[in-house]
Design an enzyme around this catalytic site. Structure first.
Site, short mmCIF file in Angstrom:
data_model
loop_
_atom_site.label_atom_id
_atom_site.label_comp_id
_atom_site.label_asym_id
_atom_site.label_seq_id
_atom_site.Cartn_x
_atom_site.Cartn_y
_atom_site.Cartn_z
N GLN A 45 1.68 12.50 58.74
CA GLN A 45 2.99 12.04 59.18
C GLN A 45 3.41 12.75 60.47
OE1 GLN A 45 6.05 10.73 60.08
NE2 GLN A 45 6.54 10.30 57.94
N SER A 61 24.49 7.61 50.54
CA SER A 61 24.55 6.16 50.73
C SER A 61 23.64 5.44 49.74
CB SER A 61 24.15 5.79 52.16
OG SER A 61 24.09 4.39 52.34
N GLY A 66 22.06 1.96 46.86
CA GLY A 66 20.64 1.76 46.62
C GLY A 66 19.87 1.76 47.92
N GLU A 86 9.16 7.55 54.90
CA GLU A 86 9.22 8.82 54.15
C GLU A 86 10.64 9.34 54.04
OE1 GLU A 86 7.57 13.42 54.30
OE2 GLU A 86 6.42 11.84 55.31
N ARG A 88 13.44 7.65 53.69
CA ARG A 88 14.10 6.94 52.60
C ARG A 88 13.59 7.44 51.24
NH1 ARG A 88 12.31 1.48 54.77
NH2 ARG A 88 11.53 2.79 56.47
N GLU A 119 6.26 3.41 63.80
CA GLU A 119 7.50 3.22 63.05
C GLU A 119 8.52 4.30 63.39
OE1 GLU A 119 10.07 3.55 59.29
OE2 GLU A 119 8.68 5.03 60.11
#
Length: 288
Positions: A45, A61, A66, A86, A88, A119
């Site tokens: 990562q 949040s 959700g 990652e 999230r 990303e």
């Protein structure tokens, strides 16, 4: 032999997130609920720093609403490895969720790393050092050219080149950049300077401006007699050029400033609607 590019990367991550995996669908949109304990992060990562405060806000949040956007994982043995998302996943753990929505895709190791890098860059979740390292890895390990990266990520070629050069700075200086104590302008002035580490510490301790740092480096590299001219003596051209570079580094876009008789205009060039949307969000103070 050049490495074969993943056909999905040129289409952007939105296409990736919208694709379902045959045989893995449990909802009409192709998203599965996977136990958080069955998911592991990717060891390569590119993002190493996760802001605790921002992560806590996301966890709050998620606890209320959700996980709104599924993460992307790939099967590895009897578990799943994160390809994208990652942050999230970490926030979902903090929110004490037992499962998280995910899209399961089958990617090889090289493509997995490419997607993880891209990303993070597209979401602007990397600091300058992590972003520079990501660009270098995409070029050195995956055969992308700077021009191709610029088009893929909607970044200027100079932005990519400038951030890649930061990777050559001493480790102590890179750490100061990564945690935000050194600005991009400071960092660029220190590239190739033998006393970079010592001067970086002085910048942090004394709050030196970018202009002063540039003057110190210039004087050290090419000694001159007499004192440096004041900003008013030097004129505004150098100041405007510096502001253009700083704004360009901040946005990752080309910035031009015209200034005359105390007034002028700032021109920001964009090539895609995504770039325009990013500019609007930054001007409005919204999330990028």
């Amino acid at each position: 032999m050049p490495r074969r590019r993943s056909p999905g990367l040129g289409r952007g991550l939105s296409a990736l997130l919208g694709d379902a995996t045959p045989g893995e669908t449990t909802r009409p949109d192709g998203v599965r609920e996977i136990a958080i304990a069955d998911i592991t992060p990717h060891p390569g990562q590119p993002r190493r720093h996760f802001d605790d405060e921002a992560l806590a806000e996301l966890a709050a949040s998620i606890g209320t609403r959700g996980v709104l956007q599924p993460i992307v994982v790939r099967p590895v043995g009897d578990r799943f490895q994160i390809v994208a998302g990652e942050r999230r996943w970490r926030a979902a753990q903090a929110a004490r969720l037992h499962s998280i929505p995910a899209i399961v895709r089958v990617f090889d190791e090289g493509t997995t790393l490419e997607i993880a890098l891209i990303e993070n860059i597209q979401r602007e979740q990397l600091n300058a050092i992590e972003e520079g390292e990501a660009y270098r890895r995409l070029i050195d390990e995956h055969g992308h050219s700077p021009d191709a990266l610029g088009k893929m990520l909607h970044k200027s070629r100079s932005h990519i080149a400038n951030l890649m050069r930061l990777v050559d700075l001493p480790a102590a200086v890179r750490a100061l950049i990564a945690d935000g104590r050194l600005q991009m302008g400071h960092a660029r002035a220190l590239i190739g300077f033998e006393g970079a580490e010592q001067l970086a510490q002085k910048i942090v301790a004394d709050g030196l401006s970018v202009r002063i740092v540039e003057a110190i480096v210039k004087k050290a590299k090419k000694p001159v007699t007499g004192e440096f001219k004041s900003m008013s003596e030097r004129g505004s051209n150098a100041d405007i050029a510096l502001l253009e570079r700083q704004l360009g580094d901040l946005l990752g876009l080309k910035v031009a400033i015209s200034h005359k008789n105390g007034a002028g205009a700032v021109n920001v060039s964009y090539a895609t609607l995504d770039q325009l949307d990013m500019i609007c969000q930054r001007l409005s103070g919204g999330p990028v």
